[in-house]
Design an enzyme around this catalytic site. Structure first.
Site, PDB file in Angstrom:
ATOM      1  N   CYS A 382       0.825  -1.203   0.000  1.00 38.94           N
ATOM      2  CA  CYS A 382       0.000   0.000   0.000  1.00 38.94           C
ATOM      3  C   CYS A 382       0.864   1.259   0.000  1.00 38.94           C
ATOM      4  O   CYS A 382       1.436   1.598  -1.017  1.00 38.94           O
ATOM      5  CB  CYS A 382      -1.006  -0.049   1.142  1.00 38.94           C
ATOM      6  SG  CYS A 382      -2.474   0.917   0.780  1.00 38.94           S
ATOM      7  N   HIS A 508      -3.683  -5.066   0.448  1.00 34.87           N
ATOM      8  CA  HIS A 508      -3.146  -5.556   1.725  1.00 34.87           C
ATOM      9  C   HIS A 508      -3.189  -7.080   1.785  1.00 34.87           C
ATOM     10  O   HIS A 508      -4.114  -7.651   2.350  1.00 34.87           O
ATOM     11  CB  HIS A 508      -3.950  -4.973   2.890  1.00 34.87           C
ATOM     12  CG  HIS A 508      -3.716  -3.517   3.100  1.00 34.87           C
ATOM     13  ND1 HIS A 508      -2.697  -3.032   3.889  1.00 34.87           N
ATOM     14  CD2 HIS A 508      -4.339  -2.445   2.585  1.00 34.87           C
ATOM     15  CE1 HIS A 508      -2.719  -1.708   3.863  1.00 34.87           C
ATOM     16  NE2 HIS A 508      -3.706  -1.320   3.079  1.00 34.87           N
ATOM     17  N   GLU A 510      -1.692  -8.978   3.630  1.00 29.44           N
ATOM     18  CA  GLU A 510      -1.579  -9.505   5.003  1.00 29.44           C
ATOM     19  C   GLU A 510      -2.926  -9.889   5.600  1.00 29.44           C
ATOM     20  O   GLU A 510      -2.984 -10.600   6.598  1.00 29.44           O
ATOM     21  CB  GLU A 510      -0.858  -8.497   5.912  1.00 29.44           C
ATOM     22  CG  GLU A 510      -1.621  -7.230   6.270  1.00 29.44           C
ATOM     23  CD  GLU A 510      -1.430  -6.090   5.262  1.00 29.44           C
ATOM     24  OE1 GLU A 510      -1.146  -6.372   4.086  1.00 29.44           O
ATOM     25  OE2 GLU A 510      -1.576  -4.921   5.664  1.00 29.44           O
TER      26      GLU A 510
HETATM   27  N1  GLN Z   1      -2.037   6.776   2.624  1.00 33.05           N
HETATM   28  C1  GLN Z   1      -2.135   6.009   1.439  1.00 33.05           C
HETATM   29  C2  GLN Z   1      -3.483   6.135   0.764  1.00 33.05           C
HETATM   30  O1  GLN Z   1      -4.427   6.560   1.376  1.00 33.05           O
HETATM   31  C3  GLN Z   1      -1.825   4.547   1.712  1.00 33.05           C
HETATM   32  C4  GLN Z   1      -2.849   3.875   2.547  1.00 33.05           C
HETATM   33  C5  GLN Z   1      -2.364   2.598   3.174  1.00 33.05           C
HETATM   34  O2  GLN Z   1      -1.173   2.309   3.182  1.00 33.05           O
HETATM   35  N2  GLN Z   1      -3.281   1.815   3.734  1.00 33.05           N
HETATM   36  O3  GLN Z   1      -3.636   5.784  -0.380  1.00 33.05           O
END
Ligand code: GLN
Length: 543
Positions: A382, A508, A510
């Site tokens: 992410c 994600h 995970e």
């Molecule tokens: N801050 C980034 C976004 O909003 C990444 C979000 C995250 O890592 N969950 O896209």
């Protein structure tokens, strides 16, 4: 008719109620029962999505996009329980619904709306809703510690619920602490007695006590607890701190007879216990054949639970390779002040997890450059992927001020920018791109090799995205978009084929890893890190 187990906690917080509830769910599932789990959280946030990870640890995301408490991660990793928006209820959610009904006008028929019965009815409804025909057992974990003011409506609701469906169909399990006083050289049962006393004042008599302890509890102490707390001697179950691994918890509960006790007390038609694969897993964890060091470079490193699922997924990947994964937790800001080599030197792989906000970004970018320059396996998740794109654009395209508009609104090169459908979003709660979305993989990519198929679905939680204006240039410079949304518009995975293993994802992974089935990307990342470690060991030049 479904039966019910309620799990409460006493004496102190952080006793591992989530893990214990998940373990109870697991052992009963392994006896052939169809189990569903849910968690009640007494805080007023509608969901934990608006909370800092420092407050409440990781925000866990479900397929349907619900942002939940991290204990639901334990439920998913340990059981097959179906989880969705009904699986995590907070005080905020309850009040929001009650107040909406009141504002609507007719629902409460002119009555004064009160905690009892209206709030408690709303809570009970959440329990009834899960008890469908295809479920044998609903396990409801009540967050917080007995004695907290804010959990009272939940406790009152489960008390009423047991009266309504019949006490014989419900089981109350209370998790407590039996501390060891070094000075006295003794275990102390008094806090448990007091905690149960408080529960009984509320009208709940626990059936089973699970006692967390650092030392074995002698039978005489168990008998004392049973006598003072009014429970069966056999229903005082010891749960000793685990030296090696959390995966031992279900086995220890089984060894202490908990599954049989529950089955008997609730009159469940259960089969015999089928848990061989789990025993093999625990053996593997206890006797690793190799070791590998992975650096996790983040912003919330000090909080033990902020990257919970990432740490656990690394463990799962270690299990898949019969290896112990040593995690080196690194504050990204430390890299900016001391340099990458001093904190990252000697690691076998580098992982950058998700996150929000500016702090630590430059340190993460430095870590990525270090990984790329030294061909250290790199896995970005992410925000980790967004930083990888920024790093690549700066270094390989020479766009020195390349950035995400999350951190610099005025950058000349917004290689990461706000998603189109986020532009008009004002409210912060539950409005990100959330939950399971499909992704198509490029044949022959690292991602394709890992998953072994071209269509996948992964869970998301973000507002910003890879800016397609830079896609062609970055690809020409060697950063390949190896996974995209089915319409081709959203970049979900980038890879750098010039390196041995350099892969970053917008989603994600995970949240979809399990102890018995490591996530393919974590598995291959740890595999590549192990391979690098082995090759360095045998290479006299770098040794
Ligand atoms: N801050 C980034 C976004 O909003 C990444 C979000 C995250 O890592 N969950 O896209």
């Amino acid at each position: 008719m479904a039966k019910h187990i309620f799990v409460t906690g006493g004496v102190v917080s952080s006793l591992g109620k989530g893990l214990t509830s998940a373990s109870i769910g697991m052992v009963l599932e392994r006896r052939g029962l169809r189990v569903r789990l849910q968690k009640f959280d007494p805080y007023i946030n509608v969901d934990p999505g608006t909370m800092s990870p420092y407050q409440h640890g990781e925000v866990y995301v479900l397929d349907d996009g619900t942002e939940t408490d991290l204990d639901l991660g334990h439920y998913e990793r340990f059981t097959n329980s179906l989880l969705n928006k009904d699986s995590n209820t907070t005080t905020g959610k309850i009040y929001l619904s009650v107040i909406q009904k009141e504002r609507e006008g007719s629902y409460y028929d002119g009555n004064t709306v009160q905690v009892i019965p209206h709030v408690t009815d709303e809570i009970k409804e959440k329990i009834y809703r899960l008890a469908t025909d295809d479920v044998d057992l609903v396990i409801t974990e009540v967050g917080g510690t007995i004695g907290d003011i804010e959990s009272l409506p939940f406790l009152e609701a489960i008390r009423q619920f047991a009266q309504e469906v019949g006490r014989e169909n419900c089981l109350f399990i209370h998790l407590t602490l039996v501390p060891y006083l070094k000075a006295a050289g003794e275990l102390k049962t008094k806090p448990t007695q007091h905690s149960v006393g408080q529960l009984r004042q509320i009208g709940i008599q626990p059936d089973i006590l699970i006692c967390r302890t650092e030392h074995p509890i002698p039978q005489s102490d168990k008998d004392k607890i049973a006598l003072f707390c009014n429970v069966d001697k056999k229903a005082v179950i010891e749960e000793r701190d685990k030296e090696f691994t959390i995966y031992e918890v279900p086995l220890s509960l089984v060894n202490n007879g908990l599954d049989e006790l529950i089955v008997k007390r609730l009159g469940l038609k259960a089969g015999s216990l089928d848990i061989g694969d789990w025993r093999t897993l625990v053996d593997r964890v206890k006797k690793p054949q190799h070791e590998v060091t992975i650096a996790v470079v983040g912003k919330y490193i000090k909080h033990r639970d902020a990257y919970k699922s990432v740490y656990e997924s690394l463990d799962h990947a270690g299990i898949a390779h019969c290896s112990r994964v040593v995690i080196r937790r690194i504050e990204a800001e430390e890299i900016s002040s001391t340099g990458a080599e001093s904190v990252l030197g000697g690691v076998d792989g580098i992982l950058i997890p998700g996150g929000f906000g500016m702090r630590g970004i430059e340190g993460k970018i430095e870590a990525i450059r270090y990984a790329r320059a030294n061909d250290i396996p790199f896995f970005g998740i992410c925000l980790g992927m967004q930083c990888a794109v920024i790093e690549y654009a700066r270094d390989m395209l020479g766009l020195d001020d390349a950035n995400s508009t999350e951190f610099d609104q005025d950058t000349h090169h917004p290689v990461i920018s706000l998603m189109a459908d986020q532009k008009d979003v004002q409210e912060r709660g539950g409005t990100m791109r959330l939950g399971l979305w499909p992704c198509v993989l490029q044949e022959g990519s690292l991602a394709h090799k890992a998953y072994g198929k071209t269509e996948i679905g992964e869970r998301h939680r973000h507002r910003y995205e890879f800016n397609n204006d830079y896609r062609a240039r970055l690809a020409e410079a060697g950063l390949v978009a190896s996974g995209v949304s089915p319409d081709g518009r959203l970049v979900e995975i980038v890879e750098c084929p010039a390196n041995s293993w350099f892969l970053a994802v917008q989603f994600h992974p995970e949240f979809l890893s399990k102890p018995i089935k490591a996530h393919p990307l974590f598995r291959d990342f740890v595999g590549a890190s192990l391979a690098r470690r082995t090759s360095r060991r045998t290479d006299p030049v770098t040794n």
